[in-house]
Write a protein that holds these residues in place. Structure first.
Motif, PDB file in Angstrom:
ATOM      1  N   THR A  21       4.388   4.493   8.457  1.00  0.00           N
ATOM      2  CA  THR A  21       5.675   5.136   8.640  1.00  0.00           C
ATOM      3  C   THR A  21       5.629   6.517   7.990  1.00  0.00           C
ATOM      4  O   THR A  21       4.610   6.910   7.431  1.00  0.00           O
ATOM      5  CB  THR A  21       6.805   4.249   8.041  1.00  0.00           C
ATOM      6  OG1 THR A  21       8.068   4.789   8.394  1.00  0.00           O
ATOM      7  CG2 THR A  21       6.681   4.121   6.531  1.00  0.00           C
ATOM      8  N   SER A  22       6.725   7.224   8.023  1.00  0.00           N
ATOM      9  CA  SER A  22       6.830   8.519   7.340  1.00  0.00           C
ATOM     10  C   SER A  22       6.993   8.284   5.856  1.00  0.00           C
ATOM     11  O   SER A  22       7.478   7.229   5.445  1.00  0.00           O
ATOM     12  CB  SER A  22       8.040   9.283   7.873  1.00  0.00           C
ATOM     13  OG  SER A  22       7.819   9.639   9.216  1.00  0.00           O
ATOM     14  N   PRO A  23       6.602   9.237   5.048  1.00  0.00           N
ATOM     15  CA  PRO A  23       6.066  10.533   5.405  1.00  0.00           C
ATOM     16  C   PRO A  23       4.571  10.480   5.732  1.00  0.00           C
ATOM     17  O   PRO A  23       3.872   9.557   5.351  1.00  0.00           O
ATOM     18  CB  PRO A  23       6.306  11.385   4.157  1.00  0.00           C
ATOM     19  CG  PRO A  23       6.245  10.406   3.029  1.00  0.00           C
ATOM     20  CD  PRO A  23       6.820   9.130   3.589  1.00  0.00           C
ATOM     21  N   ALA A  24       4.152  11.526   6.421  1.00  0.00           N
ATOM     22  CA  ALA A  24       2.733  11.752   6.715  1.00  0.00           C
ATOM     23  C   ALA A  24       2.241  12.837   5.775  1.00  0.00           C
ATOM     24  O   ALA A  24       3.046  13.480   5.088  1.00  0.00           O
ATOM     25  CB  ALA A  24       2.585  12.201   8.166  1.00  0.00           C
ATOM     26  N   PRO A  25       0.958  13.058   5.719  1.00  0.00           N
ATOM     27  CA  PRO A  25       0.444  14.162   4.906  1.00  0.00           C
ATOM     28  C   PRO A  25       1.097  15.494   5.307  1.00  0.00           C
ATOM     29  O   PRO A  25       1.399  15.719   6.479  1.00  0.00           O
ATOM     30  CB  PRO A  25      -1.054  14.163   5.221  1.00  0.00           C
ATOM     31  CG  PRO A  25      -1.357  12.740   5.595  1.00  0.00           C
ATOM     32  CD  PRO A  25      -0.134  12.279   6.322  1.00  0.00           C
ATOM     33  N   SER A  26       1.294  16.340   4.319  1.00  0.00           N
ATOM     34  CA  SER A  26       1.879  17.665   4.544  1.00  0.00           C
ATOM     35  C   SER A  26       0.852  18.584   5.198  1.00  0.00           C
ATOM     36  O   SER A  26      -0.344  18.262   5.259  1.00  0.00           O
ATOM     37  CB  SER A  26       2.317  18.271   3.212  1.00  0.00           C
ATOM     38  OG  SER A  26       1.169  18.581   2.421  1.00  0.00           O
ATOM     39  N   ALA A  27       1.292  19.744   5.652  1.00  0.00           N
ATOM     40  CA  ALA A  27       0.381  20.718   6.266  1.00  0.00           C
ATOM     41  C   ALA A  27      -0.729  21.107   5.295  1.00  0.00           C
ATOM     42  O   ALA A  27      -1.901  21.208   5.685  1.00  0.00           O
ATOM     43  CB  ALA A  27       1.155  21.950   6.723  1.00  0.00           C
ATOM     44  N   GLN A  28      -0.387  21.297   4.029  1.00  0.00           N
ATOM     45  CA  GLN A  28      -1.391  21.659   3.017  1.00  0.00           C
ATOM     46  C   GLN A  28      -2.384  20.515   2.812  1.00  0.00           C
ATOM     47  O   GLN A  28      -3.592  20.742   2.716  1.00  0.00           O
ATOM     48  CB  GLN A  28      -0.698  22.010   1.704  1.00  0.00           C
ATOM     49  CG  GLN A  28      -1.642  22.454   0.623  1.00  0.00           C
ATOM     50  CD  GLN A  28      -0.901  22.837  -0.666  1.00  0.00           C
ATOM     51  OE1 GLN A  28       0.312  22.813  -0.748  1.00  0.00           O
ATOM     52  NE2 GLN A  28      -1.676  23.178  -1.677  1.00  0.00           N
ATOM     53  N   GLU A  29      -1.878  19.282   2.760  1.00  0.00           N
ATOM     54  CA  GLU A  29      -2.761  18.123   2.600  1.00  0.00           C
ATOM     55  C   GLU A  29      -3.672  17.967   3.818  1.00  0.00           C
ATOM     56  O   GLU A  29      -4.867  17.685   3.674  1.00  0.00           O
ATOM     57  CB  GLU A  29      -1.933  16.855   2.379  1.00  0.00           C
ATOM     58  CG  GLU A  29      -1.245  16.830   1.030  1.00  0.00           C
ATOM     59  CD  GLU A  29      -0.182  15.738   0.902  1.00  0.00           C
ATOM     60  OE1 GLU A  29       0.058  15.297  -0.233  1.00  0.00           O
ATOM     61  OE2 GLU A  29       0.418  15.345   1.938  1.00  0.00           O
ATOM     62  N   ILE A  30      -3.128  18.174   5.018  1.00  0.00           N
ATOM     63  CA  ILE A  30      -3.931  18.065   6.243  1.00  0.00           C
ATOM     64  C   ILE A  30      -5.052  19.087   6.218  1.00  0.00           C
ATOM     65  O   ILE A  30      -6.210  18.773   6.524  1.00  0.00           O
ATOM     66  CB  ILE A  30      -3.056  18.234   7.504  1.00  0.00           C
ATOM     67  CG1 ILE A  30      -2.080  17.065   7.638  1.00  0.00           C
ATOM     68  CG2 ILE A  30      -3.927  18.356   8.757  1.00  0.00           C
ATOM     69  CD1 ILE A  30      -0.993  17.277   8.676  1.00  0.00           C
ATOM     70  N   GLY A 165      -0.247   7.853   7.936  1.00  0.00           N
ATOM     71  CA  GLY A 165       1.122   7.861   7.430  1.00  0.00           C
ATOM     72  C   GLY A 165       1.196   7.076   6.140  1.00  0.00           C
ATOM     73  O   GLY A 165       0.182   6.796   5.499  1.00  0.00           O
ATOM     74  N   THR A 166       2.400   6.717   5.780  1.00  0.00           N
ATOM     75  CA  THR A 166       2.640   5.926   4.576  1.00  0.00           C
ATOM     76  C   THR A 166       2.624   4.454   4.956  1.00  0.00           C
ATOM     77  O   THR A 166       3.284   4.049   5.913  1.00  0.00           O
ATOM     78  CB  THR A 166       3.989   6.315   3.944  1.00  0.00           C
ATOM     79  OG1 THR A 166       3.935   7.705   3.604  1.00  0.00           O
ATOM     80  CG2 THR A 166       4.278   5.493   2.704  1.00  0.00           C
ATOM     81  N   GLU A 167       1.868   3.697   4.216  1.00  0.00           N
ATOM     82  CA  GLU A 167       1.729   2.266   4.497  1.00  0.00           C
ATOM     83  C   GLU A 167       3.045   1.534   4.264  1.00  0.00           C
ATOM     84  O   GLU A 167       3.685   1.702   3.237  1.00  0.00           O
ATOM     85  CB  GLU A 167       0.642   1.692   3.590  1.00  0.00           C
ATOM     86  CG  GLU A 167       0.324   0.252   3.840  1.00  0.00           C
ATOM     87  CD  GLU A 167      -0.814  -0.244   2.981  1.00  0.00           C
ATOM     88  OE1 GLU A 167      -0.905  -1.473   2.813  1.00  0.00           O
ATOM     89  OE2 GLU A 167      -1.603   0.574   2.477  1.00  0.00           O
ATOM     90  N   GLU A 168       3.422   0.717   5.243  1.00  0.00           N
ATOM     91  CA  GLU A 168       4.586  -0.157   5.088  1.00  0.00           C
ATOM     92  C   GLU A 168       4.140  -1.418   4.357  1.00  0.00           C
ATOM     93  O   GLU A 168       3.072  -1.944   4.636  1.00  0.00           O
ATOM     94  CB  GLU A 168       5.169  -0.548   6.446  1.00  0.00           C
ATOM     95  CG  GLU A 168       5.816   0.591   7.192  1.00  0.00           C
ATOM     96  CD  GLU A 168       6.386   0.148   8.533  1.00  0.00           C
ATOM     97  OE1 GLU A 168       6.361  -1.063   8.850  1.00  0.00           O
ATOM     98  OE2 GLU A 168       6.839   1.027   9.277  1.00  0.00           O
ATOM     99  N   GLY A 169       4.932  -1.922   3.438  1.00  0.00           N
ATOM    100  CA  GLY A 169       4.612  -3.180   2.774  1.00  0.00           C
ATOM    101  C   GLY A 169       3.415  -3.101   1.861  1.00  0.00           C
ATOM    102  O   GLY A 169       2.601  -4.007   1.832  1.00  0.00           O
ATOM    103  N   ASN A 170       3.266  -2.027   1.150  1.00  0.00           N
ATOM    104  CA  ASN A 170       2.200  -1.735   0.195  1.00  0.00           C
ATOM    105  C   ASN A 170       1.197  -2.873  -0.034  1.00  0.00           C
ATOM    106  O   ASN A 170       1.484  -3.850  -0.684  1.00  0.00           O
ATOM    107  CB  ASN A 170       2.804  -1.306  -1.129  1.00  0.00           C
ATOM    108  CG  ASN A 170       1.797  -0.611  -2.011  1.00  0.00           C
ATOM    109  OD1 ASN A 170       0.726  -0.243  -1.553  1.00  0.00           O
ATOM    110  ND2 ASN A 170       2.139  -0.435  -3.260  1.00  0.00           N
ATOM    111  N   GLY A 171       0.018  -2.715   0.520  1.00  0.00           N
ATOM    112  CA  GLY A 171      -1.071  -3.649   0.271  1.00  0.00           C
ATOM    113  C   GLY A 171      -1.169  -4.825   1.226  1.00  0.00           C
ATOM    114  O   GLY A 171      -2.073  -5.635   1.098  1.00  0.00           O
ATOM    115  N   LEU A 172      -0.264  -4.932   2.201  1.00  0.00           N
ATOM    116  CA  LEU A 172      -0.295  -6.087   3.104  1.00  0.00           C
ATOM    117  C   LEU A 172      -1.514  -6.091   4.022  1.00  0.00           C
ATOM    118  O   LEU A 172      -1.924  -7.134   4.497  1.00  0.00           O
ATOM    119  CB  LEU A 172       0.985  -6.140   3.950  1.00  0.00           C
ATOM    120  CG  LEU A 172       2.273  -6.411   3.190  1.00  0.00           C
ATOM    121  CD1 LEU A 172       3.471  -6.381   4.144  1.00  0.00           C
ATOM    122  CD2 LEU A 172       2.218  -7.760   2.478  1.00  0.00           C
TER     123      LEU A 172
END
Length: 187
Positions: A21-30, A165-172
């Motif tokens: 899900t969001s957020p995704a890496p920023s332009a600088q991170e990409i 993106g950001t992992e849903e359910g951290n570690g599932l």
């Protein structure tokens, strides 16, 4: 002797996750992730890996492309509906292409492997920034319509789509690796 325990811990913790899900890496991170990906092993220094960053309206464009490709392949309504939704599984997708360059000492397979290593580096960098992802391929990467849209020459290869993106359910998504069936030894 272990010289960098933090790096070992990080590598041991790598895993793919498709629940994003969001957020995704920023332009600088990409930009930083792509810079690191370009450091992948590269026999001959040919830099065959090419990246297409897809987000925002680009996801809509990719969705339309997938539907067109699946329609051309004769897919039924259920597969077309699935194809339409595929790009929205993550807020950011990076398509990775191996652009083949004729070279007497660097075969095509090595150039594809370089792009594959670059894809892994992208995912590892995403994880270092606190995100996750999953590398997807499937029949869609060989679709003539998709290949044309990404301007692939005959010898080029669409290595895959890295969904980030950001992992849903951290570690599932985390599963312990089992190596016994995948390793043999010659002594």
């Amino acid at each position: 002797m272990i010289r960098n325990q933090a790096a070992i811990d990080f590598l041991e913790g790598r895993y793919s996750c498709g629940k994003l899900t969001s957020p995704a890496p920023s332009a600088q991170e990409i930009e930083h992730m792509l810079t690191v990906a370009m450091r992948a092993p590269d026999h001959g220094g040919l830099k065959p890996a090419h990246f297409v960053v897809i987000q925002g309206g680009g996801l809509d464009r990719l969705s339309e492309l997938f539907v067109e490709a699946m329609t051309n392949a004769g897919a039924d309504e259920a597969k077309l509906a699935k194809a339409e939704k595929m790009p929205y599984r993550a807020p950011l997708i990076i398509a990775v292409i191996a652009r083949y360059k004729e070279h007497p000492k660097v075969p095509r397979i090595e150039q594809i492997q370089t792009a594959g290593c670059a894809t892994l580096s992208l995912q590892q960098m995403a994880m270092a920034y606190g995100y996750n992802g999953i590398w997807r391929t499937g029949d869609i990467v060989n679709s003539p319509i998709v290949r044309q849209a990404f301007d692939l020459a005959e010898q080029d290869e669409l290595v895959g789509f890295l969904y980030l993106g950001t992992e849903e359910g951290n570690g599932l998504c985390r599963k312990p690796p089992v190596i016994e069936k995948n390793v043999s030894y010659w002594s």
